[in-house]
Design a protein around this motif. Sequence first.
Motif, mmCIF file in Angstrom:
data_model
loop_
_atom_site.group_PDB
_atom_site.id
_atom_site.type_symbol
_atom_site.label_atom_id
_atom_site.label_comp_id
_atom_site.label_asym_id
_atom_site.label_seq_id
_atom_site.Cartn_x
_atom_site.Cartn_y
_atom_site.Cartn_z
ATOM 1 N N PHE A 81 0.853 -1.186 0.000
ATOM 2 C CA PHE A 81 0.000 0.000 0.000
ATOM 3 C C PHE A 81 0.888 1.235 0.000
ATOM 4 O O PHE A 81 1.797 1.355 0.824
ATOM 5 N N PHE A 82 0.637 2.125 -0.944
ATOM 6 C CA PHE A 82 1.412 3.356 -1.093
ATOM 7 C C PHE A 82 0.461 4.538 -0.931
ATOM 8 O O PHE A 82 -0.603 4.577 -1.563
ATOM 9 N N GLN A 83 0.873 5.506 -0.102
ATOM 10 C CA GLN A 83 -0.004 6.637 0.194
ATOM 11 C C GLN A 83 0.875 7.858 0.421
ATOM 12 O O GLN A 83 1.246 8.170 1.551
ATOM 13 N N THR A 84 1.242 8.524 -0.665
ATOM 14 C CA THR A 84 2.301 9.526 -0.604
ATOM 15 C C THR A 84 1.857 10.868 -1.155
ATOM 16 O O THR A 84 1.300 10.955 -2.249
ATOM 17 N N ASP A 85 2.144 11.910 -0.378
ATOM 18 C CA ASP A 85 2.028 13.281 -0.857
ATOM 19 C C ASP A 85 3.434 13.692 -1.286
ATOM 20 O O ASP A 85 4.335 13.817 -0.448
ATOM 21 N N LEU A 86 3.633 13.874 -2.580
ATOM 22 C CA LEU A 86 4.960 14.179 -3.103
ATOM 23 C C LEU A 86 5.414 15.590 -2.763
ATOM 24 O O LEU A 86 6.597 15.917 -2.912
ATOM 25 N N GLY A 87 4.503 16.438 -2.279
ATOM 26 C CA GLY A 87 4.872 17.809 -1.966
ATOM 27 C C GLY A 87 5.146 18.612 -3.234
ATOM 28 O O GLY A 87 5.024 18.118 -4.361
ATOM 29 N N GLY A 88 5.552 19.860 -3.049
ATOM 30 C CA GLY A 88 5.832 20.707 -4.206
ATOM 31 C C GLY A 88 4.568 21.087 -4.949
ATOM 32 O O GLY A 88 3.453 21.006 -4.430
ATOM 33 N N TYR A 89 4.741 21.496 -6.195
ATOM 34 C CA TYR A 89 3.623 21.979 -6.999
ATOM 35 C C TYR A 89 3.574 21.193 -8.304
ATOM 36 O O TYR A 89 3.996 21.671 -9.352
ATOM 37 N N LEU A 90 3.091 19.979 -8.215
ATOM 38 C CA LEU A 90 3.035 19.104 -9.385
ATOM 39 C C LEU A 90 1.623 19.079 -9.951
ATOM 40 O O LEU A 90 0.652 19.032 -9.201
ATOM 41 N N PRO A 91 1.486 19.077 -11.277
ATOM 42 C CA PRO A 91 0.157 18.894 -11.867
ATOM 43 C C PRO A 91 -0.441 17.566 -11.412
ATOM 44 O O PRO A 91 0.259 16.545 -11.341
ATOM 45 N N GLN A 92 -1.713 17.564 -11.075
ATOM 46 C CA GLN A 92 -2.337 16.344 -10.580
ATOM 47 C C GLN A 92 -2.275 15.219 -11.601
ATOM 48 O O GLN A 92 -2.177 14.045 -11.234
ATOM 49 N N THR A 93 -2.300 15.565 -12.887
ATOM 50 C CA THR A 93 -2.205 14.525 -13.915
ATOM 51 C C THR A 93 -0.856 13.809 -13.844
ATOM 52 O O THR A 93 -0.772 12.603 -14.104
ATOM 53 N N VAL A 94 0.202 14.542 -13.482
ATOM 54 C CA VAL A 94 1.519 13.923 -13.327
ATOM 55 C C VAL A 94 1.512 12.952 -12.155
ATOM 56 O O VAL A 94 1.978 11.816 -12.256
ATOM 57 N N VAL A 95 0.954 13.396 -11.027
ATOM 58 C CA VAL A 95 0.886 12.546 -9.838
ATOM 59 C C VAL A 95 0.087 11.281 -10.123
ATOM 60 O O VAL A 95 0.498 10.166 -9.783
ATOM 61 N N ASP A 96 -1.060 11.440 -10.777
ATOM 62 C CA ASP A 96 -1.945 10.300 -11.040
ATOM 63 C C ASP A 96 -1.335 9.312 -12.023
ATOM 64 O O ASP A 96 -1.677 8.128 -12.008
ATOM 65 N N SER A 97 -0.457 9.782 -12.892
ATOM 66 C CA SER A 97 0.210 8.889 -13.835
ATOM 67 C C SER A 97 1.444 8.241 -13.215
ATOM 68 O O SER A 97 1.785 7.101 -13.534
ATOM 69 N N PHE A 98 2.108 8.976 -12.317
ATOM 70 C CA PHE A 98 3.371 8.511 -11.766
ATOM 71 C C PHE A 98 3.208 7.267 -10.897
ATOM 72 O O PHE A 98 3.953 6.297 -11.052
ATOM 73 N N PHE A 99 2.245 7.275 -9.986
ATOM 74 C CA PHE A 99 2.196 6.196 -9.000
ATOM 75 C C PHE A 99 1.922 4.820 -9.588
ATOM 76 O O PHE A 99 2.626 3.860 -9.260
ATOM 77 N N PRO A 100 0.928 4.633 -10.456
ATOM 78 C CA PRO A 100 0.740 3.292 -11.021
ATOM 79 C C PRO A 100 1.975 2.794 -11.778
ATOM 80 O O PRO A 100 2.352 1.624 -11.668
ATOM 81 N N ALA A 101 2.619 3.687 -12.532
ATOM 82 C CA ALA A 101 3.828 3.294 -13.259
ATOM 83 C C ALA A 101 4.964 2.971 -12.291
ATOM 84 O O ALA A 101 5.722 2.016 -12.488
ATOM 85 N N SER A 102 5.081 3.756 -11.225
ATOM 86 C CA SER A 102 6.127 3.547 -10.242
ATOM 87 C C SER A 102 5.944 2.217 -9.513
ATOM 88 O O SER A 102 6.921 1.478 -9.280
ATOM 89 N N ILE A 103 4.703 1.885 -9.157
ATOM 90 C CA ILE A 103 4.435 0.630 -8.455
ATOM 91 C C ILE A 103 4.719 -0.558 -9.368
ATOM 92 O O ILE A 103 5.294 -1.568 -8.936
ATOM 93 N N ALA A 104 4.342 -0.443 -10.635
ATOM 94 C CA ALA A 104 4.647 -1.516 -11.585
ATOM 95 C C ALA A 104 6.163 -1.708 -11.697
ATOM 96 O O ALA A 104 6.659 -2.838 -11.735
ATOM 97 N N GLY A 105 6.902 -0.605 -11.719
ATOM 98 C CA GLY A 105 8.358 -0.691 -11.763
ATOM 99 C C GLY A 105 8.942 -1.309 -10.507
ATOM 100 O O GLY A 105 9.906 -2.079 -10.567
ATOM 101 N N PHE A 106 8.351 -0.990 -9.352
ATOM 102 C CA PHE A 106 8.785 -1.563 -8.078
ATOM 103 C C PHE A 106 8.682 -3.080 -8.109
ATOM 104 O O PHE A 106 9.629 -3.794 -7.758
ATOM 105 N N TYR A 107 7.552 -3.606 -8.565
ATOM 106 C CA TYR A 107 7.366 -5.063 -8.609
ATOM 107 C C TYR A 107 8.266 -5.702 -9.658
ATOM 108 O O TYR A 107 8.808 -6.786 -9.437
ATOM 109 N N SER A 108 8.435 -5.052 -10.794
ATOM 110 C CA SER A 108 9.294 -5.599 -11.848
ATOM 111 C C SER A 108 10.743 -5.681 -11.384
ATOM 112 O O SER A 108 11.415 -6.718 -11.548
ATOM 113 N N ASN A 109 11.233 -4.611 -10.782
ATOM 114 C CA ASN A 109 12.620 -4.590 -10.322
ATOM 115 C C ASN A 109 12.831 -5.529 -9.135
ATOM 116 O O ASN A 109 13.891 -6.169 -9.011
#
Length: 232
Positions: free
Chosen positions: A194-222
């Motif tokens: 379970f991942f529940q992260t506020d990245l902080g800063g001023y990021l477009p929400q579309t970036v945040v929403d795209s980043f996490f699923p891709a990041s989690i997939a990369g975590f499991y692959s690696n």
Amino acid sequence: MGAGRCPPRRRPSGGCARPGPAMDYAGLAEAAAEKMGLYRRDPGGWRGCRRTSEVSVSWRPSAEFAGNVYRGEGILPASPHDVWECIKPVAGGPRTKWDQNVKDFEVVEAVSDTVSICRTTTPSAFMRIISPREFVDVVLMKQFEDGTMLSAATNVEHPLCPPQPNFVRGFNYPCGCFCIPLPGEPDRTQLLSFFQTDLGGYLPQTVVDSFFPASIAGFYSNLTKAVKALKA
């Protein structure tokens, strides 16, 4: 993001648990572990957003902050012991070698044998749209009677970890990983995270929403590659 729809736009927020000058680190860690148990037992409301051969990723709105909590579930081709050796949050562990989202990991204070304060830094990500981050968390490690192992964490403040000028301070809300044995299959492990992260800063929400699923997939692959290399 793969299958499913992107999560809706939600307002970013920041913040950190501030119970007072003497933080109850052990209590905060236990509360994070309790939350992990609740998330594990509550199957409702999760919406699939990405699926690979290694992991199924889903999300739902967080009750902790104005963002989302993500759930990753997959089967790894290794024993729970080997998976745990790769992911356990200890100084000098292998995670900085295989996890592309962890640049450095340090134990700031050992509160007890199972609870510690940790600082994690991450490299820039998402084509450098996301600049380097730092996270300060209290982390708990726990083993259950059935052999399941849990690492749970949540954000805290610590006098030895003031914000650093070259990093944006992010905040992990209750998050963690369960290494779950599979009966009759000693060389396979269910990893529920379970991942529940506020990245902080001023990021477009579309970036945040795209980043996490891709990041989690990369975590499991690696991680899959790391446990295979450990067995080799």
